[in-house]
Design a protein around this motif. Structure first.
Motif, PDB file in Angstrom:
ATOM      1  N   LEU A 188      37.124  -1.553  23.137  1.00  0.00           N
ATOM      2  CA  LEU A 188      37.994  -0.750  22.302  1.00  0.00           C
ATOM      3  C   LEU A 188      38.297  -1.490  21.004  1.00  0.00           C
ATOM      4  CD1 LEU A 188      39.468   1.963  22.268  1.00  0.00           C
ATOM      5  CD2 LEU A 188      41.443   0.831  23.317  1.00  0.00           C
ATOM      6  N   ARG A 205      34.801  -4.323  19.880  1.00  0.00           N
ATOM      7  CA  ARG A 205      33.468  -3.830  19.572  1.00  0.00           C
ATOM      8  C   ARG A 205      33.028  -4.363  18.223  1.00  0.00           C
ATOM      9  NH1 ARG A 205      33.425   1.407  21.138  1.00  0.00           N
ATOM     10  NH2 ARG A 205      32.004   2.304  19.584  1.00  0.00           N
ATOM     11  N   GLN A 222      33.604   3.262  24.448  1.00  0.00           N
ATOM     12  CA  GLN A 222      34.922   2.843  23.980  1.00  0.00           C
ATOM     13  C   GLN A 222      35.883   2.676  25.162  1.00  0.00           C
ATOM     14  OE1 GLN A 222      35.131   5.718  20.225  1.00  0.00           O
ATOM     15  NE2 GLN A 222      36.799   4.230  20.166  1.00  0.00           N
ATOM     16  N   GLY A 275      36.383   2.642  16.065  1.00  0.00           N
ATOM     17  CA  GLY A 275      35.430   3.433  16.821  1.00  0.00           C
ATOM     18  C   GLY A 275      35.117   4.779  16.195  1.00  0.00           C
TER      19      GLY A 275
END
Length: 487
Positions: A425, A428, A420, A453
């Protein structure tokens, strides 16, 4: 597996898989959740890993977002048996020179213990705490310019610097160490851009709602979510590890709580070549080595504040933590790891028999490393809690290979579902308009490999389901299910 047709099938019953299933089911659809293990939960499972009657959280143990996530705030989980317990202190950070910094319930209470850094801490954190509730729907989702742009910009300016550069602005060892321990949750070098975001978010959540534990273990969260899902008419089938999407019953849409590597394996022939080639470049981060202990008594930390904290960060100074995390990220082994230690049984005695205790700790290691870190971790605990080793009744360890075997999403021991950093960040698994879509119109990704995340917040699953509702079922953001999530 049953052959009944469903509107949607979700593969995986971690927090995001359950969130996706609940969101689709609340929209009036028929949903099946398929879980490979015999019990649901993913990273929220609790098991007797050491001795009979000693309940250990296999992965996640502390849950600040269960009370703050817009998705979790919309769930009546207390009606399905969930009880959250708030430790006296969210976190503590002891030092070799004596004493400890603490993450207390308010900015003022935390700042009051930081001496010459009290004003600096207040100036840094109070604005974040004030604006975070209104920003959570934006921060816990795909990148969006909707909402309060002024506050988003103010947060971004604080979040963008590296944690190392931000931490070096403090002058006391206490403030610097406390900050570094929070930032190290990023699982990347503290020198990396935007690692300050992790420290800001974790500290702010402590000041807004604390870092609670689930009574009876993290499994209680999964069980309450599953009970709510079933009350809506949803179906769960366990004990079936899906290896090919053709094994699934007919459905209009499939949502996968998996990372890109498994997505390629499960649906590769359904995905376009350009999408597959980009997905193959997805990057995974550092691994994890974890220990669970059965103990005669709680760890005898020399700093009394640590005995009141649900989480204890063991790494001493900012410089020591930064050096270890940098080394592990680069694939180098070191003997003084930064250790994250939790002691849930201190606040939840139902987890152990005979007034004994459990504890849980892990450190970051090079991706895929199988080095046994037991001695290194226990030495760090002993460093700040002399006599700890004498309290150990039994232990259970998991290296990166064991973690990946336990949960295929933990590639190389990466419990965040992928690195991450600033490049992964909000992009993704790929940089595209919707990160939850794949190149197949009926397959969506709902795991921690999508924004926002890792963590038990359910927002990856919620946003993926929202996208599927819009694309496949033409249910858009004006529907009540979406409005109910705003805080």
């Amino acid at each position: 597996m049953r052959q009944t047709k469903f509107d949607a099938v979700v593969v995986g019953s971690g927090p995001n898989g359950l969130a996706a299933g609940i969101t689709m089911q609340r929209a009036g659809l028929s949903v099946l959740i398929v879980e490979g293990k015999e019990t649901i939960g993913g990273g929220m499972r609790s098991l007797e890993l050491t001795l009979p009657g000693f309940v250990h959280d296999v992965c996640s143990a502390i849950h600040p977002f269960v009370q703050l996530s817009p998705f979790f705030r919309s769930l009546p989980l207390q009606d399905f048996g969930l009880k959250m317990i708030r430790p006296g202190l969210s976190a503590a950070h002891p030092f070799e020179h004596g004493g400890a910094a603490v993450l207390d319930g308010t900015v003022a209470a935390t700042a009051a213990r930081l001496g010459r850094d009290a004003d600096r801490y207040t100036a840094l954190m109070q604005p974040v705490v004030d604006m975070l509730p209104g920003l959570l729907p934006q921060l816990l989702g795909p990148f969006s310019l909707k909402g309060n742009l002024a506050d988003l910009l103010r947060f971004g300016l604080k979040a963008l610097p590296s944690a190392l550069s931000a931490g070096e602005k403090f002058v006391t060892a206490e403030a610097r160490g406390l900050w570094a321990g929070m930032a190290a949750h990023a699982m990347q070098p503290l020198q990396n851009v935007a690692t300050s975001a992790f420290a800001l978010m974790l500290m702010a959540t402590a000041h807004l709602g604390g870092w609670p534990v689930a009574a009876g273990g993290s499994q209680s969260i999964a069980d309450a979510m599953a009970a709510y899902f079933k009350s809506l008419g949803g179906t769960i089938e366990t004990g079936h590890m899906v290896t090919d999407l053709r094994e699934l019953p007919s459905a209009n849409v499939v949502l996968l709580d998996v990372t890109p590597r498994q997505l390629l394996s499960l649906a590769g022939d359904r995905l376009g070549s350009f999408y597959r080639s980009r997905l193959q470049r997805y990057r995974y981060g550092m691994g994890t080595f974890k220990i669970d202990w059965a103990l005669e008594a709680p760890a005898p930390f020399e700093a009394q504040e640590c005995r009141r904290a649900g989480t204890v960060h063991l790494g001493n100074t900012l410089e020591e933590i930064a050096q270890y995390e940098k080394s592990a990220f680069r694939g180098q082994e070191a003997d003084k790891p930064f250790v994250l230690y939790t002691q849930s049984s201190v606040f939840d005695p139902s987890r152990t028999p005979d007034a004994r205790h459990t504890a849980w700790a892990y450190c970051h290691v090079p991706h895929g490393s199988t080095r046994d870190m037991t001695t290194a971790i226990e030495s760090q605990v002993e460093r700040f809690a002399p006599g700890f080793r004498d309290l150990i009744i039994d232990r259970h360890t998991m290296n990166t290979a064991a973690l990946e075997q336990y949960n295929p999403n933990y590639i190389g021991g990466d419990i965040n579902g992928g690195l991450q950093d600033i490049f992964q960040l909000y992009t993704r698994p790929l940089m595209q308009f919707s990160p939850y879509r794949t190149s197949a119109p009926d397959i969506f990704l709902c795991s921690s490999a999508t924004p926002p995340g890792g963590g038990v917040h359910g927002m990856c699953g919620y946003h993926a389901a929202k996208q599927a509702l819009k694309d496949v079922f033409k249910i858009n953001s004006s529907d009540a299910i979406v409005n109910s999530l705003m805080i």
